[in-house]
Design a protein around this motif. Structure first.
Motif, PDB file in Angstrom:
ATOM      1  N   LEU A  26       0.940  -1.145  -0.112  1.00  9.42           N
ATOM      2  CA  LEU A  26      -0.005   0.012   0.092  1.00  9.42           C
ATOM      3  C   LEU A  26       0.811   1.195  -0.129  1.00  9.42           C
ATOM      4  O   LEU A  26       0.650   2.194   0.672  1.00  9.42           O
ATOM      5  CB  LEU A  26      -1.002   0.047   1.201  1.00  9.42           C
ATOM      6  N   GLY A  65       1.406   5.064   4.934  1.00  8.54           N
ATOM      7  CA  GLY A  65       2.140   5.438   6.003  1.00  8.54           C
ATOM      8  C   GLY A  65       3.765   5.130   5.911  1.00  8.54           C
ATOM      9  O   GLY A  65       4.089   4.487   4.913  1.00  8.54           O
ATOM     10  N   ALA A  66       4.555   5.649   6.973  1.00  6.10           N
ATOM     11  CA  ALA A  66       5.827   5.099   6.983  1.00  6.10           C
ATOM     12  C   ALA A  66       6.062   3.747   6.922  1.00  6.10           C
ATOM     13  O   ALA A  66       5.012   3.048   7.585  1.00  6.10           O
ATOM     14  CB  ALA A  66       6.378   5.806   8.159  1.00  6.10           C
ATOM     15  N   LEU A 107      -2.508   7.521   5.027  1.00 10.37           N
ATOM     16  CA  LEU A 107      -2.500   7.408   6.531  1.00 10.37           C
ATOM     17  C   LEU A 107      -1.201   7.605   7.019  1.00 10.37           C
ATOM     18  O   LEU A 107      -0.273   7.244   6.334  1.00 10.37           O
ATOM     19  CB  LEU A 107      -2.777   5.943   6.719  1.00 10.37           C
ATOM     20  N   GLU A 112       0.551  12.688   5.680  1.00 13.47           N
ATOM     21  CA  GLU A 112       1.494  13.865   6.025  1.00 13.47           C
ATOM     22  C   GLU A 112       2.046  14.154   4.610  1.00 13.47           C
ATOM     23  O   GLU A 112       2.510  15.477   4.380  1.00 13.47           O
ATOM     24  CB  GLU A 112       2.927  13.423   7.127  1.00 13.47           C
ATOM     25  N   ILE A 135      -0.466   2.260  16.967  1.00  9.16           N
ATOM     26  CA  ILE A 135       0.957   1.543  16.935  1.00  9.16           C
ATOM     27  C   ILE A 135       2.129   1.963  17.984  1.00  9.16           C
ATOM     28  O   ILE A 135       3.223   1.884  17.503  1.00  9.16           O
ATOM     29  CB  ILE A 135       1.436   1.245  15.488  1.00  9.16           C
ATOM     30  N   MET A 138       3.114   8.439  17.505  1.00 10.24           N
ATOM     31  CA  MET A 138       2.486   9.628  17.378  1.00 10.24           C
ATOM     32  C   MET A 138       3.186  10.181  15.781  1.00 10.24           C
ATOM     33  O   MET A 138       3.957   9.726  15.313  1.00 10.24           O
ATOM     34  CB  MET A 138       2.664  10.678  18.210  1.00 10.24           C
ATOM     35  N   ALA A 141       6.060  13.318  10.980  1.00 12.98           N
ATOM     36  CA  ALA A 141       6.656  13.890   9.673  1.00 12.98           C
ATOM     37  C   ALA A 141       5.697  15.327   9.293  1.00 12.98           C
ATOM     38  O   ALA A 141       5.395  15.568   8.320  1.00 12.98           O
ATOM     39  CB  ALA A 141       6.344  12.911   8.599  1.00 12.98           C
TER      40      ALA A 141
HETATM   41  N1  CAA Z   1       4.326  -0.374   6.783  1.00 14.40           N
HETATM   42  C1  CAA Z   1       4.516  -1.383   6.160  1.00 14.40           C
HETATM   43  N2  CAA Z   1       3.627  -2.278   5.739  1.00 14.40           N
HETATM   44  C2  CAA Z   1       2.467  -1.844   5.481  1.00 14.40           C
HETATM   45  C3  CAA Z   1       1.982  -0.650   5.910  1.00 14.40           C
HETATM   46  C4  CAA Z   1       2.940   0.232   6.598  1.00 14.40           C
HETATM   47  N3  CAA Z   1       2.587   1.485   6.939  1.00 14.40           N
HETATM   48  N4  CAA Z   1       0.583  -0.570   5.573  1.00 14.40           N
HETATM   49  C5  CAA Z   1       0.198  -1.711   5.031  1.00 14.40           C
HETATM   50  N5  CAA Z   1       1.460  -2.579   4.982  1.00 14.40           N
HETATM   51  C6  CAA Z   1       1.432  -3.898   4.231  1.00 14.40           C
HETATM   52  C7  CAA Z   1       0.799  -4.774   5.305  1.00 14.40           C
HETATM   53  O1  CAA Z   1       1.500  -5.137   6.356  1.00 14.40           O
HETATM   54  C8  CAA Z   1       0.296  -5.967   4.126  1.00 14.40           C
HETATM   55  O2  CAA Z   1       1.769  -6.514   3.723  1.00 14.40           O
HETATM   56  P1  CAA Z   1       1.502  -8.217   3.882  1.00 14.40           P
HETATM   57  O3  CAA Z   1       0.727  -8.365   2.769  1.00 14.40           O
HETATM   58  O4  CAA Z   1       2.990  -8.550   3.456  1.00 14.40           O
HETATM   59  O5  CAA Z   1       1.041  -8.787   5.190  1.00 14.40           O
HETATM   60  C9  CAA Z   1      -0.051  -5.053   2.916  1.00 14.40           C
HETATM   61  O6  CAA Z   1       0.591  -3.670   3.114  1.00 14.40           O
HETATM   62  C10 CAA Z   1      -1.500  -4.971   2.721  1.00 14.40           C
HETATM   63  O7  CAA Z   1      -1.952  -4.513   3.871  1.00 14.40           O
HETATM   64  P2  CAA Z   1      -3.363  -4.982   4.805  1.00 14.40           P
HETATM   65  O8  CAA Z   1      -3.185  -6.512   4.695  1.00 14.40           O
HETATM   66  O9  CAA Z   1      -3.169  -4.622   6.451  1.00 14.40           O
HETATM   67  O10 CAA Z   1      -4.355  -4.309   4.049  1.00 14.40           O
HETATM   68  P3  CAA Z   1      -5.967  -4.013   4.592  1.00 14.40           P
HETATM   69  O11 CAA Z   1      -6.488  -3.538   3.434  1.00 14.40           O
HETATM   70  O12 CAA Z   1      -6.353  -5.256   5.502  1.00 14.40           O
HETATM   71  O13 CAA Z   1      -5.707  -2.764   5.728  1.00 14.40           O
HETATM   72  C11 CAA Z   1      -4.763  -0.559   6.475  1.00 14.40           C
HETATM   73  C12 CAA Z   1      -5.191  -1.648   5.105  1.00 14.40           C
HETATM   74  C13 CAA Z   1      -5.973  -0.250   7.212  1.00 14.40           C
HETATM   75  C14 CAA Z   1      -4.346   0.690   5.656  1.00 14.40           C
HETATM   76  C15 CAA Z   1      -3.668  -1.197   7.084  1.00 14.40           C
HETATM   77  O14 CAA Z   1      -2.534  -1.875   6.387  1.00 14.40           O
HETATM   78  C16 CAA Z   1      -2.994  -0.583   7.825  1.00 14.40           C
HETATM   79  O15 CAA Z   1      -3.348  -0.217   9.168  1.00 14.40           O
HETATM   80  N6  CAA Z   1      -1.668  -0.309   7.781  1.00 14.40           N
HETATM   81  C17 CAA Z   1      -0.885   0.546   8.489  1.00 14.40           C
HETATM   82  C18 CAA Z   1      -1.396   2.379   8.870  1.00 14.40           C
HETATM   83  C19 CAA Z   1      -0.595   2.719   9.838  1.00 14.40           C
HETATM   84  O16 CAA Z   1      -0.396   2.600  10.882  1.00 14.40           O
HETATM   85  N7  CAA Z   1       0.166   4.068   9.084  1.00 14.40           N
HETATM   86  C20 CAA Z   1       0.734   4.920   9.970  1.00 14.40           C
HETATM   87  C21 CAA Z   1       2.521   4.427   9.983  1.00 14.40           C
HETATM   88  S1  CAA Z   1       3.653   5.157  11.096  1.00 14.40           S
HETATM   89  C22 CAA Z   1       3.894   6.653  10.363  1.00 14.40           C
HETATM   90  O17 CAA Z   1       3.380   6.955   9.187  1.00 14.40           O
HETATM   91  C23 CAA Z   1       4.878   7.631  11.115  1.00 14.40           C
HETATM   92  C24 CAA Z   1       4.973   8.958  10.641  1.00 14.40           C
HETATM   93  O18 CAA Z   1       4.435   9.806  11.044  1.00 14.40           O
HETATM   94  C25 CAA Z   1       5.846   9.196   9.468  1.00 14.40           C
END
Ligand code: CAA
Length: 258
Positions: A26, A65-66, A107, A112, A135, A138, A141
């Motif tokens: 994603l 996201g990251a 997300l 961001e 997770i 907070m 970016a």
């Molecule tokens: N990082 C790494 N891998 C990610 C990811 C992320 N942010 N988001 C999704 N993926 C991966 C999943 O691990 C999955 O990989 P696998 O097939 O190898 O298991 C693949 O993408 C597809 O994701 P899902 O199976 O989870 O798909 P879904 O449709 O069931 O759910 C979702 C979609 C709700 C977006 C869910 O993937 C999710 O919650 N992702 C994380 C979102 C998140 O927490 N983002 C914030 C990250 S932290 C950040 O961004 C810090 C900052 O301020 C810079």
């Protein structure tokens, strides 16, 4: 330059499309993707033929996201030394307007990144949020700062503290995106806006963007002074003479970017 995680296309209409390309995850933003993205944006910023940039993902995700897996085992010291957000600061310095064309998930770092762009076109399917709280962290970016400036304190608090996603329509009502269109049109809409901006006098576009961004980190007095100086500066350009002459002569101006 060969990119692994982005696709770059230049359009003869004077804009470029940069597409995040890690569809299996994603478009999770890892360090390599960010390095490539910044290099691409900086390269385009130096290209006189590119007057607007469209930044997009795919229908399912702008970016989720990251990359959580890349940072999950990192220590504070490693995070500090990686200084991954330094690259984000370089996006803020891009002078060419950037339009985010957003569909699906935007997300965390994806939201961001969207907010670091200048204009946002969203598809009806866009799901926007700052879920880092879920997770154990907070936004890092710019989320607490740009989101708060965009939607105000109470809504930013709600989004960041609950991590809930909002719909494209809510984002529109909250002023986080400019326009919402059916999913089949979001990229075309962004490209059409990019074409329009690419036809404007490029120096005026750049200085106007710079002045608007200034509004976020200065007082009204400082901002007005900055605006005024950029306005005066444009009177040193051939495009100002041409634009005003063309108006008087009732013809279309020919911009040189000089
Ligand atoms: N990082 C790494 N891998 C990610 C990811 C992320 N942010 N988001 C999704 N993926 C991966 C999943 O691990 C999955 O990989 P696998 O097939 O190898 O298991 C693949 O993408 C597809 O994701 P899902 O199976 O989870 O798909 P879904 O449709 O069931 O759910 C979702 C979609 C709700 C977006 C869910 O993937 C999710 O919650 N992702 C994380 C979102 C998140 O927490 N983002 C914030 C990250 S932290 C950040 O961004 C810090 C900052 O301020 C810079």
């Amino acid at each position: 330059m060969d990119y692994q995680f982005i696709l770059l296309t230049r359009d003869p209409a004077g804009f470029a499309v940069v597409q995040l390309n890690r569809p299996d995850v994603l478009n999770a933003i890892n360090r390599k993707l960010m390095e490539e993205l910044v290099a691409a944006l900086e390269g385009l910023d130096e290209d006189e033929n590119i007057r607007c940039i469209v930044l997009t993902g795919n229908e399912k995700a702008f970016a989720a996201g990251a990359d959580i897996k890349e940072m999950s085992d990192a220590s504070t010291v490693e995070m500090l030394l990686r200084d991954q957000f330094a690259r984000w600061d370089r996006i803020r310095k891009i002078k060419t307007p950037i339009i985010a064309a957003v569909s699906g998930f935007a997300l965390g770092g994806g939201c961001e990144l969207m907010m670091a762009c200048d204009i946002v076109i969203a598809s009806e399917t866009a799901r926007i949020g700052q879920p880092e709280i879920n997770i154990g962290v907070m936004p890092g970016a710019g989320g607490t700062q740009r989101l708060t400036r965009a939607v105000g304190k109470t809504k930013a608090m709600e989004m960041v503290l609950t991590g809930k996603m909002i719909s494209a329509q809510e984002a529109l009502q909250w002023g986080l995106v400019n326009k919402v269109v059916p999913v089949e049109f979001y990229l075309e809409e962004a490209k059409s806006l990019a074409t329009e901006i690419a036809q404007k006098p490029p120096l005026a576009v750049r200085l106007a963007k710079e002045a608007i961004l200034k509004a976020f980190d200065t007082t009204i007095e400082g901002g007005l002074e900055f605006e005024r100086k950029n306005f005066y500066l444009l009177f040193a350009s051939e495009d100002q003479k041409e634009g005003m002459k063309a108006f008087s002569e009732k013809r279309k101006a020919q911009w040189k970017g000089r």
